[in-house]
Write an enzyme that holds these catalytic residues in place. Structure first.
Site, short mmCIF file in Angstrom:
data_model
loop_
_atom_site.label_atom_id
_atom_site.label_comp_id
_atom_site.label_asym_id
_atom_site.label_seq_id
_atom_site.Cartn_x
_atom_site.Cartn_y
_atom_site.Cartn_z
N ASP A 86 0.57 -1.04 0.01
CA ASP A 86 -0.04 0.12 0.22
C ASP A 86 0.84 1.41 0.04
OD1 ASP A 86 -2.25 -1.48 -0.12
OD2 ASP A 86 -2.59 -1.20 2.16
N TYR A 101 -3.61 4.01 10.50
CA TYR A 101 -3.49 4.50 12.03
C TYR A 101 -4.59 4.68 12.65
CZ TYR A 101 -0.48 6.96 15.25
OH TYR A 101 -0.10 7.49 16.46
#
Length: 289
Positions: A65, A182
């Site tokens: 990614d 995150y």
């Protein structure tokens, strides 16, 4: 059905032998079918203008990614869709495995695929009354402390009104794409990529009831650095960053351009969530029974 693909740029993760080898194999496979395919080094991949003649019909990224985000940041707004073959850890954006390409790629070049537009957030950093940096991010922006244990003081504003002031390890501003990264680890929600929103998620706030907040991406949000003790940094998409000064103010708002992700027909956001473990598919229970 969409327009068939005739020109493809292949970009491989730098220094990854398996990805480079597979890129060469796919290029040969495409050439045998009369398609134009060019392997382009990631560091040299820059396009400046929408509609320029050298733009391909599709970009195929062989990497994780992070590699795909680097490519997407360079072509966002140019109208070039990106397909990812995963050589990373999670593969939420680079959704195909190296073993799947021979089954899936023939359908895609024939036009049997979906395009999923994803928003891009722009930012501007003001210091001492002047703009010192600007750009965009696709996943998330993190404003937070260094490795030392002391907290930073931040205030968050929108439309000239204070949303919240807090002491925390930091604040994450994420797109729907970044909501699975995150921000999810920090307690944020999982947001459908079809929504035109941004998420503001505090990281370990101290004595604060600030909860993750979802706002329209068209609404401008500002983060002001009230204190940098001991140090405060800004990080974009987990790849680039620099220190901030007390009084710095960062404004964030959606850009007009979009990042276009190719998804094979029949795939869905929920399937991606199940594949990476954010949702249960129910298969585990069926296997036990």
């Amino acid at each position: 059905m969409r327009t068939p693909i005739s020109t493809i740029h292949l970009i491989t993760k730098s220094g990854h032998t398996q990805a480079e080898r597979l890129g060469t194999d796919i290029q040969r496979w495409l050439h045998r079918r009369g398609l134009q395919a060019r392997i382009v080094p990631l560091d040299n991949y820059v396009h400046a203008e929408p509609g320029c003649s050298s733009l391909p019909d599709m970009i195929l990224v062989l990497g994780g990614d992070g590699t795909l985000l680097r490519v997407a940041g360079r072509v966002a707004g140019l109208g070039v869709p990106i397909l990812g073959i995963n050589y990373g850890q999670v593969g939420f954006l680079a959704a195909l495995s190296p073993e799947e390409w021979e089954a899936v790629l023939p359908r895609i070049v024939e036009g049997r695929y979906q395009i999923s537009p994803r928003i891009v957030l722009g930012y501007g950093l003001q210091r001492d009354g002047g703009m010192v940096r600007s750009g965009w991010f696709i996943n998330d922006m993190v404003v937070g402390r260094s490795g030392l244990a002391r907290l930073v003081r931040l205030s968050i504003w929108s439309g000239g009104k204070l949303i919240s002031a807090l002491r925390a390890d930091g604040v994450i501003v994420s797109t729907p794409v970044g909501s699975t990264a995150y921000a999810a680890a920090a307690g944020g929600g999982l947001i459908s990529p079809e929504l035109e929103v941004m998420e503001i998620c505090p990281v370990c706030p101290f004595m604060s009831e600030f909860r993750p907040l979802i706002l329209p991406s068209s609404q401008e949000v500002s983060i002001r650095v009230e204190s940098t003790a001991p140090e405060c940094f800004i990080t974009l998409d987990g790849q680039s960053g620099w220190p901030l000064h007390q009084g710095d103010e960062i404004s964030i708002q959606a850009l007009q351009g979009r990042f276009l992700l190719v998804e094979p027909d029949g795939t869905s956001f929920f399937q991606h969530l199940q594949r990476v473990g954010y949702l249960s598919s129910g298969q585990e229970k069926a296997d036990r029974e």
